[in-house]
Scaffold this motif. Structure first.
Motif, PDB file in Angstrom:
ATOM      1  N   GLN A 124       0.886  -1.058   0.133  1.00 26.45           N
ATOM      2  CA  GLN A 124       0.062  -0.351  -0.305  1.00 26.45           C
ATOM      3  C   GLN A 124       0.699   1.223  -0.028  1.00 26.45           C
ATOM      4  O   GLN A 124       2.039   0.693   0.866  1.00 26.45           O
ATOM      5  CB  GLN A 124      -0.833  -0.197   1.118  1.00 26.45           C
ATOM      6  N   ARG A 125       0.579   1.844  -0.953  1.00 24.72           N
ATOM      7  CA  ARG A 125       1.379   3.527  -1.424  1.00 24.72           C
ATOM      8  C   ARG A 125       0.588   4.568   0.031  1.00 24.72           C
ATOM      9  O   ARG A 125      -0.363   4.729  -0.298  1.00 24.72           O
ATOM     10  CB  ARG A 125       1.354   3.732  -2.285  1.00 24.72           C
ATOM     11  N   ARG A 126       1.876   5.417   0.612  1.00 27.97           N
ATOM     12  CA  ARG A 126       0.731   6.547   1.515  1.00 27.97           C
ATOM     13  C   ARG A 126       0.547   8.020   0.363  1.00 27.97           C
ATOM     14  O   ARG A 126       0.993   8.290  -0.052  1.00 27.97           O
ATOM     15  CB  ARG A 126       1.001   7.115   2.423  1.00 27.97           C
TER      16      ARG A 126
END
Length: 117
Positions: free
Chosen positions: A6-8
């Motif tokens: 998951q990318r922020r």
């Protein structure tokens, strides 16, 4: 198959705008290919000469660029293959011109017209 972590996201709207501006990845690759062709000083010289002449034949272009007719012809073959110039035969003479307005605009950014031009 591993999943991508998951990318922020800090500002999703900016990411959306960046992706919209980027467009298709294939288009980016096409432009990268075009830039690699015009990165050569001889080919860029020919494009600038063609731009200012509007259209010009190989022998005149060779004189203007300080190159041999053979070198100009070889470079023009590559520029045509990449869609940067077009040609038109008039009798025994072939004239070359820039293929599209985009290249004209790019040259204006690289070497803007002076007030006298």
């Amino acid at each position: 198959m591993p999943t991508e972590p998951q990318r922020r996201l800090i500002d999703p709207e900016r990411v959306t705008a960046a992706l919209a501006g980027l467009g298709e990845r294939e288009t980016v690759q096409q432009w990268a290919d075009r830039f690699s062709v015009i990165a050569d000083p001889s080919r860029l010289t020919l494009l600038v000469c063609i731009h200012y002449a509007r259209e010009i034949c190989v022998s005149d272009l060779a004189v203007a660029a300080g190159m041999s007719d053979t070198a100009v012809s070889q470079a023009l073959r590559l520029l045509r293959a990449h869609g940067l110039v077009t040609s038109e035969r008039r009798g025994r003479v072939v004239y070359y011109k820039l293929a599209d307005e985009t290249m004209h605009e790019l040259i204006h950014h690289v070497r803007p017209h002076s007030a006298a031009e």
